[in-house]
Scaffold this motif. Sequence first.
Motif, mmCIF file in Angstrom:
data_model
loop_
_atom_site.group_PDB
_atom_site.id
_atom_site.type_symbol
_atom_site.label_atom_id
_atom_site.label_comp_id
_atom_site.label_asym_id
_atom_site.label_seq_id
_atom_site.Cartn_x
_atom_site.Cartn_y
_atom_site.Cartn_z
ATOM 1 N N LEU A 25 0.824 -1.196 0.000
ATOM 2 C CA LEU A 25 0.000 0.000 0.000
ATOM 3 C C LEU A 25 0.863 1.253 0.000
ATOM 4 O O LEU A 25 1.797 1.371 0.787
ATOM 5 C CB LEU A 25 -0.907 -0.014 1.233
ATOM 6 C CG LEU A 25 -1.871 1.154 1.396
ATOM 7 C CD1 LEU A 25 -2.901 1.151 0.282
ATOM 8 C CD2 LEU A 25 -2.562 1.062 2.758
ATOM 9 N N ASP A 26 0.560 2.194 -0.867
ATOM 10 C CA ASP A 26 1.275 3.465 -0.944
ATOM 11 C C ASP A 26 0.391 4.552 -0.344
ATOM 12 O O ASP A 26 -0.391 5.192 -1.038
ATOM 13 C CB ASP A 26 1.626 3.777 -2.400
ATOM 14 C CG ASP A 26 2.458 5.046 -2.530
ATOM 15 O OD1 ASP A 26 2.813 5.631 -1.488
ATOM 16 O OD2 ASP A 26 2.753 5.453 -3.665
ATOM 17 N N VAL A 27 0.505 4.743 0.963
ATOM 18 C CA VAL A 27 -0.369 5.668 1.666
ATOM 19 C C VAL A 27 -0.172 7.104 1.196
ATOM 20 O O VAL A 27 -1.124 7.875 1.095
ATOM 21 C CB VAL A 27 -0.136 5.563 3.189
ATOM 22 C CG1 VAL A 27 -0.899 6.648 3.936
ATOM 23 C CG2 VAL A 27 -0.563 4.191 3.691
ATOM 24 N N LYS A 28 1.065 7.479 0.889
ATOM 25 C CA LYS A 28 1.346 8.856 0.493
ATOM 26 C C LYS A 28 0.586 9.273 -0.754
ATOM 27 O O LYS A 28 0.228 10.443 -0.915
ATOM 28 C CB LYS A 28 2.848 9.042 0.284
ATOM 29 C CG LYS A 28 3.659 9.012 1.567
ATOM 30 C CD LYS A 28 5.121 9.341 1.302
ATOM 31 C CE LYS A 28 5.913 9.375 2.607
ATOM 32 N NZ LYS A 28 7.343 9.715 2.391
ATOM 33 N N ASN A 29 0.334 8.327 -1.633
ATOM 34 C CA ASN A 29 -0.365 8.638 -2.882
ATOM 35 C C ASN A 29 -1.812 8.168 -2.878
ATOM 36 O O ASN A 29 -2.467 8.151 -3.912
ATOM 37 C CB ASN A 29 0.378 8.002 -4.066
ATOM 38 C CG ASN A 29 1.744 8.633 -4.293
ATOM 39 O OD1 ASN A 29 1.877 9.860 -4.260
ATOM 40 N ND2 ASN A 29 2.761 7.804 -4.496
ATOM 41 N N LEU A 30 -2.309 7.803 -1.716
ATOM 42 C CA LEU A 30 -3.691 7.347 -1.601
ATOM 43 C C LEU A 30 -4.587 8.536 -1.256
ATOM 44 O O LEU A 30 -4.419 9.165 -0.219
ATOM 45 C CB LEU A 30 -3.796 6.272 -0.505
ATOM 46 C CG LEU A 30 -5.178 5.684 -0.255
ATOM 47 C CD1 LEU A 30 -5.629 4.856 -1.456
ATOM 48 C CD2 LEU A 30 -5.166 4.820 1.005
ATOM 49 N N SER A 31 -5.520 8.855 -2.118
ATOM 50 C CA SER A 31 -6.446 9.955 -1.842
ATOM 51 C C SER A 31 -7.786 9.440 -1.352
ATOM 52 O O SER A 31 -8.426 10.045 -0.498
ATOM 53 C CB SER A 31 -6.644 10.817 -3.091
ATOM 54 O OG SER A 31 -7.136 10.029 -4.163
ATOM 55 N N ASN A 32 -8.237 8.318 -1.903
ATOM 56 C CA ASN A 32 -9.459 7.683 -1.424
ATOM 57 C C ASN A 32 -9.450 6.228 -1.852
ATOM 58 O O ASN A 32 -8.705 5.835 -2.754
ATOM 59 C CB ASN A 32 -10.713 8.397 -1.947
ATOM 60 C CG ASN A 32 -10.710 8.506 -3.465
ATOM 61 O OD1 ASN A 32 -10.862 7.508 -4.163
ATOM 62 N ND2 ASN A 32 -10.519 9.719 -3.981
ATOM 63 N N ALA A 33 -10.262 5.415 -1.194
ATOM 64 C CA ALA A 33 -10.344 3.992 -1.504
ATOM 65 C C ALA A 33 -11.637 3.438 -0.945
ATOM 66 O O ALA A 33 -12.102 3.851 0.124
ATOM 67 C CB ALA A 33 -9.157 3.237 -0.917
ATOM 68 N N ILE A 34 -12.233 2.508 -1.688
ATOM 69 C CA ILE A 34 -13.440 1.839 -1.224
ATOM 70 C C ILE A 34 -13.026 0.645 -0.366
ATOM 71 O O ILE A 34 -12.233 -0.195 -0.799
ATOM 72 C CB ILE A 34 -14.304 1.376 -2.409
ATOM 73 C CG1 ILE A 34 -14.792 2.599 -3.206
ATOM 74 C CG2 ILE A 34 -15.498 0.556 -1.922
ATOM 75 C CD1 ILE A 34 -15.549 2.253 -4.474
ATOM 76 N N LEU A 35 -13.565 0.564 0.840
ATOM 77 C CA LEU A 35 -13.259 -0.561 1.717
ATOM 78 C C LEU A 35 -14.252 -1.694 1.478
ATOM 79 O O LEU A 35 -13.867 -2.791 1.083
ATOM 80 C CB LEU A 35 -13.288 -0.115 3.179
ATOM 81 C CG LEU A 35 -12.289 0.980 3.574
ATOM 82 C CD1 LEU A 35 -12.355 1.242 5.069
ATOM 83 C CD2 LEU A 35 -10.885 0.614 3.154
ATOM 84 N N ALA A 36 -15.531 -1.458 1.717
ATOM 85 C CA ALA A 36 -16.588 -2.451 1.497
ATOM 86 C C ALA A 36 -17.857 -1.920 2.135
ATOM 87 O O ALA A 36 -17.828 -1.016 2.980
ATOM 88 C CB ALA A 36 -16.229 -3.804 2.097
ATOM 89 N N ASN A 37 -18.988 -2.513 1.733
ATOM 90 C CA ASN A 37 -20.271 -2.180 2.359
ATOM 91 C C ASN A 37 -20.506 -0.673 2.459
ATOM 92 O O ASN A 37 -20.865 -0.157 3.518
ATOM 93 C CB ASN A 37 -20.381 -2.812 3.754
ATOM 94 C CG ASN A 37 -20.537 -4.320 3.684
ATOM 95 O OD1 ASN A 37 -20.643 -4.883 2.601
ATOM 96 N ND2 ASN A 37 -20.553 -4.958 4.844
ATOM 97 N N GLU A 38 -20.267 0.011 1.359
ATOM 98 C CA GLU A 38 -20.505 1.455 1.284
ATOM 99 C C GLU A 38 -19.626 2.262 2.231
ATOM 100 O O GLU A 38 -19.952 3.390 2.587
ATOM 101 C CB GLU A 38 -21.986 1.776 1.547
ATOM 102 C CG GLU A 38 -22.942 1.120 0.554
ATOM 103 C CD GLU A 38 -24.390 1.464 0.831
ATOM 104 O OE1 GLU A 38 -24.724 1.666 2.009
ATOM 105 O OE2 GLU A 38 -25.154 1.565 -0.133
ATOM 106 N N ILE A 39 -18.527 1.683 2.664
ATOM 107 C CA ILE A 39 -17.571 2.400 3.514
ATOM 108 C C ILE A 39 -16.306 2.650 2.719
ATOM 109 O O ILE A 39 -15.775 1.751 2.061
ATOM 110 C CB ILE A 39 -17.238 1.594 4.782
ATOM 111 C CG1 ILE A 39 -18.490 1.434 5.645
ATOM 112 C CG2 ILE A 39 -16.143 2.294 5.586
ATOM 113 C CD1 ILE A 39 -18.284 0.589 6.878
#
Length: 308
Positions: A2-16
């Motif tokens: 995982l590249d947290v520095k370049n992560l702006s958003n991400a879908i986890l699951a169940n509309e979260i």
Amino acid sequence: MLDVKNLSNAILANEISLKRASNREFAKYLAIYRENIWFRDTWEKRIGIVDDSDHYFWLIQRNSCVGGVVLEETSFMSLFTIPPFNDEYILLEKIVKFLIGNSAKNEVINAYGILPSQAEHLLKLGFNPQKSRRCMIRPTEIFDDIQWEDNLKIVRPNNQYITDISKLFFENYDSLGFDGVNTLAEQFESVTRYFRDNSNEKLLNDASSIILDSNNDVIAACLISSWEGVPLVYDLAVSSVYRRSGLATKMLKHSLSTLKEKYDFVRLFVYSGNPAESVYYKLGFFSGTKTTNFCFSMDRKGVLSNST
């Protein structure tokens, strides 16, 4: 990975989903919705724990912000929820699955500073508890009943005692806030750091104690430092031969009396299992909420996959 520095958003699951947070906004919400477990005494100190890194994220459900979390490549901490949402389990489960899905097979997922309300959830998810600790706090106070034995000598901190103090802490290790492996080398580094950072603080030095016996051997020590501008019991130990003689209480009373000249309270950190915690409690130290570090080994994926 995982590249947290370049992560702006991400879908986890169940509309979260995750959404990168403004550091300043995140700091305000963290200070309000997560318990003040370290007894920080000003708003500036509470929001000041959020630095300029890229690890702060909102937790979004159906376009509403329901919480926040500090996220790194293989770890997370400081989870909080925003009322009326209060389902910590579902958030923890999705965060952990997200980290596992973006980690190598041999990685360990770490959860730091977990509150009691969240600990049971992590146990259900297959995490193993590691160290637990709490902050304790007490008002300063002048004690007039401190009487030292005639055969003991009380001296202020001096770097000539670094080696002897390190040996004392190593041989009588009780985990008073010492966040490291208990080796003589680690203790020597910790004590050396104390003298380096506090040697010019006269009041802190006056509030500290090194106790020598009739042979001039170091048998007890209480070192007072400063953390966030407030006195902190950096470390305290009594030789096993002199335990239950009241030396720890006397050293703490000396510190509380000396520091009253300038400060309103003193804090300390103590790890669970430290028998000296009862000494602090009997002397009037108030216990904050316990936090625990957890780890999840990747070979336990099956536990998580079977969770609801």
